[in-house]
Design a protein around this motif. Structure first.
Motif, mmCIF file in Angstrom:
data_model
loop_
_atom_site.group_PDB
_atom_site.id
_atom_site.type_symbol
_atom_site.label_atom_id
_atom_site.label_comp_id
_atom_site.label_asym_id
_atom_site.label_seq_id
_atom_site.Cartn_x
_atom_site.Cartn_y
_atom_site.Cartn_z
ATOM 1 N N GLN A 1 0.926 -1.123 0.018
ATOM 2 C CA GLN A 1 0.539 -0.245 0.217
ATOM 3 C C GLN A 1 0.951 0.924 0.114
ATOM 4 O OE1 GLN A 1 -3.090 -0.157 -0.221
ATOM 5 N NE2 GLN A 1 -2.860 -2.703 -1.061
ATOM 6 N N THR A 2 0.227 2.221 -0.669
ATOM 7 C CA THR A 2 0.757 3.875 -0.704
ATOM 8 C C THR A 2 -0.197 4.473 -0.290
ATOM 9 O OG1 THR A 2 -0.038 4.148 -2.940
ATOM 10 C CG2 THR A 2 2.322 2.859 -2.380
ATOM 11 N N HIS A 3 0.787 5.624 -0.702
ATOM 12 C CA HIS A 3 -0.600 7.288 0.895
ATOM 13 C C HIS A 3 -1.515 6.962 -0.880
ATOM 14 C CE1 HIS A 3 2.060 8.265 3.253
ATOM 15 N NE2 HIS A 3 2.953 8.363 2.796
ATOM 16 N N ASP A 4 -1.136 6.467 -2.359
ATOM 17 C CA ASP A 4 -2.590 6.795 -3.345
ATOM 18 C C ASP A 4 -3.568 5.987 -3.118
ATOM 19 O OD1 ASP A 4 -1.253 10.005 -4.305
ATOM 20 O OD2 ASP A 4 -0.007 8.708 -5.747
ATOM 21 N N SER A 5 -2.734 4.418 -2.900
ATOM 22 C CA SER A 5 -3.768 3.729 -3.165
ATOM 23 C C SER A 5 -4.923 3.185 -1.647
ATOM 24 C CB SER A 5 -3.362 2.475 -2.857
ATOM 25 O OG SER A 5 -2.275 2.260 -1.503
ATOM 26 N N LEU A 6 -4.414 4.223 -0.832
ATOM 27 C CA LEU A 6 -5.106 4.232 0.472
ATOM 28 C C LEU A 6 -6.313 5.622 0.340
ATOM 29 C CD1 LEU A 6 -2.437 3.769 3.422
ATOM 30 C CD2 LEU A 6 -4.460 2.150 1.989
ATOM 31 N N LYS A 7 -5.966 6.347 -0.277
ATOM 32 C CA LYS A 7 -7.005 7.613 -0.666
ATOM 33 C C LYS A 7 -7.654 7.102 0.336
ATOM 34 C CE LYS A 7 -4.952 9.764 -4.205
ATOM 35 N NZ LYS A 7 -5.032 10.965 -4.884
ATOM 36 N N ARG A 8 -9.169 6.310 -1.181
ATOM 37 C CA ARG A 8 -10.572 6.802 -0.997
ATOM 38 C C ARG A 8 -10.408 5.690 0.176
ATOM 39 N NH1 ARG A 8 -11.984 0.936 -2.394
ATOM 40 N NH2 ARG A 8 -10.733 -1.169 -2.761
ATOM 41 N N TYR A 9 -9.679 4.492 1.091
ATOM 42 C CA TYR A 9 -9.854 4.020 1.773
ATOM 43 C C TYR A 9 -10.172 5.076 3.465
ATOM 44 C CZ TYR A 9 -8.703 -0.380 -0.307
ATOM 45 O OH TYR A 9 -8.482 -1.214 -1.016
ATOM 46 N N LEU A 10 -9.621 6.583 3.439
ATOM 47 C CA LEU A 10 -9.520 7.421 3.756
ATOM 48 C C LEU A 10 -10.759 8.140 4.283
ATOM 49 C CD1 LEU A 10 -8.033 9.025 6.334
ATOM 50 C CD2 LEU A 10 -7.249 10.520 4.240
ATOM 51 N N LEU A 11 -11.338 7.845 3.524
ATOM 52 C CA LEU A 11 -12.123 8.939 2.775
ATOM 53 C C LEU A 11 -13.631 8.166 3.416
ATOM 54 C CD1 LEU A 11 -13.929 11.723 0.827
ATOM 55 C CD2 LEU A 11 -13.755 10.258 -1.209
ATOM 56 N N GLU A 12 -13.429 6.697 3.223
ATOM 57 C CA GLU A 12 -14.542 5.997 3.580
ATOM 58 C C GLU A 12 -14.570 6.306 4.834
ATOM 59 O OE1 GLU A 12 -13.804 2.218 1.532
ATOM 60 O OE2 GLU A 12 -14.608 2.074 -0.824
ATOM 61 N N GLU A 13 -13.797 6.051 5.997
ATOM 62 C CA GLU A 13 -14.057 5.522 6.393
ATOM 63 C C GLU A 13 -14.301 7.111 7.284
ATOM 64 O OE1 GLU A 13 -13.288 3.192 8.455
ATOM 65 O OE2 GLU A 13 -12.265 1.498 7.558
ATOM 66 N N THR A 14 -13.852 7.941 6.264
ATOM 67 C CA THR A 14 -14.058 9.163 6.933
ATOM 68 C C THR A 14 -15.822 9.559 6.898
ATOM 69 O OG1 THR A 14 -12.072 10.669 5.989
ATOM 70 C CG2 THR A 14 -14.186 12.436 7.348
ATOM 71 N N TYR A 15 -16.611 9.348 5.949
ATOM 72 C CA TYR A 15 -17.684 9.217 5.756
ATOM 73 C C TYR A 15 -19.036 7.685 7.191
ATOM 74 C CZ TYR A 15 -17.764 12.591 1.801
ATOM 75 O OH TYR A 15 -17.164 12.926 1.200
ATOM 76 N N GLU A 16 -18.230 6.635 7.776
ATOM 77 C CA GLU A 16 -18.703 6.228 8.422
ATOM 78 C C GLU A 16 -18.601 6.890 9.488
ATOM 79 O OE1 GLU A 16 -16.709 2.171 7.796
ATOM 80 O OE2 GLU A 16 -17.504 2.149 5.667
ATOM 81 N N VAL A 17 -17.332 7.626 10.086
ATOM 82 C CA VAL A 17 -18.043 8.433 11.207
ATOM 83 C C VAL A 17 -18.912 9.834 11.224
ATOM 84 C CG1 VAL A 17 -16.596 10.076 12.512
ATOM 85 C CG2 VAL A 17 -15.411 8.331 11.699
ATOM 86 N N PHE A 18 -18.564 10.270 9.841
ATOM 87 C CA PHE A 18 -19.696 11.095 9.831
ATOM 88 C C PHE A 18 -21.755 10.008 9.905
ATOM 89 C CE2 PHE A 18 -17.411 14.045 8.367
ATOM 90 C CZ PHE A 18 -17.953 15.452 7.521
ATOM 91 N N GLU A 19 -21.436 8.765 10.017
ATOM 92 C CA GLU A 19 -22.880 8.586 9.640
ATOM 93 C C GLU A 19 -22.954 8.231 11.478
ATOM 94 O OE1 GLU A 19 -25.271 4.354 7.837
ATOM 95 O OE2 GLU A 19 -23.268 5.011 6.416
ATOM 96 N N ALA A 20 -22.141 7.237 11.680
ATOM 97 C CA ALA A 20 -22.030 6.663 12.899
ATOM 98 C C ALA A 20 -21.776 8.097 14.224
ATOM 99 C CB ALA A 20 -20.575 6.408 14.105
ATOM 100 N N ILE A 21 -21.852 9.310 13.776
ATOM 101 C CA ILE A 21 -22.636 10.540 15.154
ATOM 102 C C ILE A 21 -23.759 10.951 14.582
ATOM 103 C CG2 ILE A 21 -22.189 13.215 14.933
ATOM 104 C CD1 ILE A 21 -18.788 12.318 14.411
ATOM 105 N N ASP A 22 -23.907 10.632 13.556
ATOM 106 C CA ASP A 22 -25.456 10.575 13.139
ATOM 107 C C ASP A 22 -26.112 10.051 14.125
ATOM 108 O OD1 ASP A 22 -25.722 12.950 11.529
ATOM 109 O OD2 ASP A 22 -25.030 11.924 9.073
ATOM 110 N N SER A 23 -25.783 8.676 14.375
ATOM 111 C CA SER A 23 -26.990 7.822 14.753
ATOM 112 C C SER A 23 -26.263 8.456 16.192
ATOM 113 C CB SER A 23 -26.190 6.299 14.274
ATOM 114 O OG SER A 23 -26.673 5.713 12.979
#
Length: 461
Positions: free
Chosen positions: A255-277
């Motif tokens: 893995q590289t910084h570039d390959s992990l970008k989408r996972y960083l974005l996904e995890e951020t949105y999952e935190v958003f969803e958890a905060i809403d709940s």
């Protein structure tokens, strides 16, 4: 051009007999003198000195005490210098601290970093010399770490011991130290008090009794030979686990910084969803939020591990960078607002915060470094917020009076749609709303409405 001069001496760890001859000579020759605290057994050698004890009672925090002492010393040195330059001399003041000026003296650190004065440090006997003699240990051989009791949780992070904890001067500090460890030492620790004085005390105490059996004073320190586990052990374990997984797991290794970008974005949105709940009053959803924050933290640790392997920076560098950044911005607020900071208008604080970021990042424009990859509404809001810090900027006067009745949606073209959306963002900025969050919640409501319609249709074919 010469600078005002501050001579810093130490009064040693105990009575007047341990004050150096060099320090006594300076006391005899420099008229304007200051003591950090009168509460020292050797303070009597400076009967004409001004004390700073009053600041410990009036200031709201220890950093504010240290900053106030530094400002008072610089001001006094400048006053002396203004008089001295008239006869071709350098203005000087004398500042005395307990023990040694180079051991756990935050006021001296501030003075050394202040460009307005020249600081001359004079060596002195430290409480450490007496400590090693009483404990019968070689600190170099054991790799002892000196920790400030007021910053124990931070400075002891990741340490296994041995540690010498100084500045244990009140019961609240002892309680904070005791409660900061989830896995405390299994063996008793050693308390050292008033070393070198007639009422010197050295005794052992169980960790659980640290704030119950010890009556602390300004000459109290604690010797911790070894921890059961490193402080902040869970954080260290996560780092060690990721290092191991990077070595053993081919997928993680590549893995590289570039390959992990989408996972960083996904995890951020999952935190958003958890905060809403999450319900902060009942605690419902707390476990899910904790888990999602852990997933997001994992991404930060992962990126830091990749950078560390390349030799660019470590996770400690990441933590230190954000610590220093926040501290510098807060100090800019304190300098601008002073005692009014706690009661200042939020909009004023935000404007000053943005201004400090411009200077910190060397931006030529307030609109620099706004990520192009931000969602459009979030980017527009950031532009609107940055605009408030631009001198001469006048907020749009028509946004609050936006009238959708006047819009012909059948004839609305692409450009007009963008203008209308931008006006809504300006309105949100004026009223303190987050348009991205508003649209998310409205979309969630529409989804629920559509699900209701969908269920009704399936029940009545």
């Amino acid at each position: 051009m010469s600078l005002p001069r501050v001579h810093v001496i130490g009064l040693g760890p105990a009575g007047p007999d341990l004050v150096t001859a060099g320090a006594m000579q300076l006391i005899a020759t420099i008229p304007r003198q200051f003591l950090r605290t009168e509460r020292h057994p050797a303070a009597q050698v400076m009967p004409q000195a001004q004390w700073f004890d009053r600041l410990y009672e009036s200031a709201s925090s220890m950093p504010q005490v240290y900053q106030s002492i530094c400002e008072a010393l610089v001001s006094a040195a400048c006053e002396e210098h203004d008089l001295a330059v008239q006869i071709g001399a350098v203005g000087e003041v004398l500042y005395a601290v307990p023990g040694s000026p180079v051991v756990a003296e935050h006021t001296v650190e501030l003075l050394l970093s202040d460009p307005r004065v020249e600081v001359v440090i004079h060596p002195a006997l430290s409480f450490l010399d007496l400590t090693w003699a009483r404990l019968g240990v070689d600190p170099v051989e054991l790799g002892v770490r000196l920790i400030d009791g007021h910053r124990f949780a931070v400075e002891a992070a990741g340490q296994r011991g041995p540690l010498l904890v100084g500045q244990c001067d009140n019961s609240f500090t002892l309680s904070d130290i005791k409660l900061s460890l989830d896995d405390p030492p299994s063996s008793p620790v050693v308390v050292l008090q008033r070393l070198g004085l007639p009422d010197e005390k050295i005794f052992s105490v169980d960790w659980s009794d640290l704030d119950r059996e010890v009556i602390p004073d300004h000459l109290t320190s604690i010797w911790i030979p070894e921890f059961a586990a490193p402080v902040a052990a869970e954080f260290i374990k996560l780092q060690e686990l990721l290092t191991r997984l990077r070595a053993e797991d081919p997928w993680k290794a590549e893995q590289t910084h570039d390959s992990l970008k989408r996972y960083l974005l996904e995890e951020t949105y999952e935190v958003f969803e958890a905060i809403d709940s999450y319900d902060s009053e009942s605690g419902s959803g707390a476990t899910e939020l904790c888990s999602e924050l852990g997933d997001l933290l994992y991404q930060v640790v992962f990126h830091s591990a990749i950078a560390s392997e390349a030799g660019w920076f470590t996770l400690s560098d990441v933590a230190l960078a954000i610590h220093d950044k926040l501290l510098a911005r807060h100090q800019a607020l304190e300098q601008a607002l002073g005692a009014q900071l706690g009661s200042a208008d939020v909009a004023q604080v935000v404007a000053l915060w943005e201004s400090s970021k411009v200077q910190e990042q060397s931006r030529s424009s307030a609109l620099d470094q706004i990520p192009a990859g931000l969602p459009a509404l979030a980017r527009a809001l950031k532009v609107a917020k940055r605009a408030t810090g631009i001198e001469g900027y006048v907020a749009p006067v028509d946004s609050a009076g936006l009238d959708f009745a006047e819009l012909d949606f059948s004839e609305l073209d692409f450009s007009e749609l963008g203008t209308a959306l931008l006006k809504l963002v300006d309105l949100a900025q004026e009223r303190g709303f987050d348009p991205e969050e508003a649209l998310r919640q409205a979309t969630d409501q529409r989804i629920e409405q559509l699900r209701t319609v969908e269920r009704a249709g399936s029940e009545n074919p």
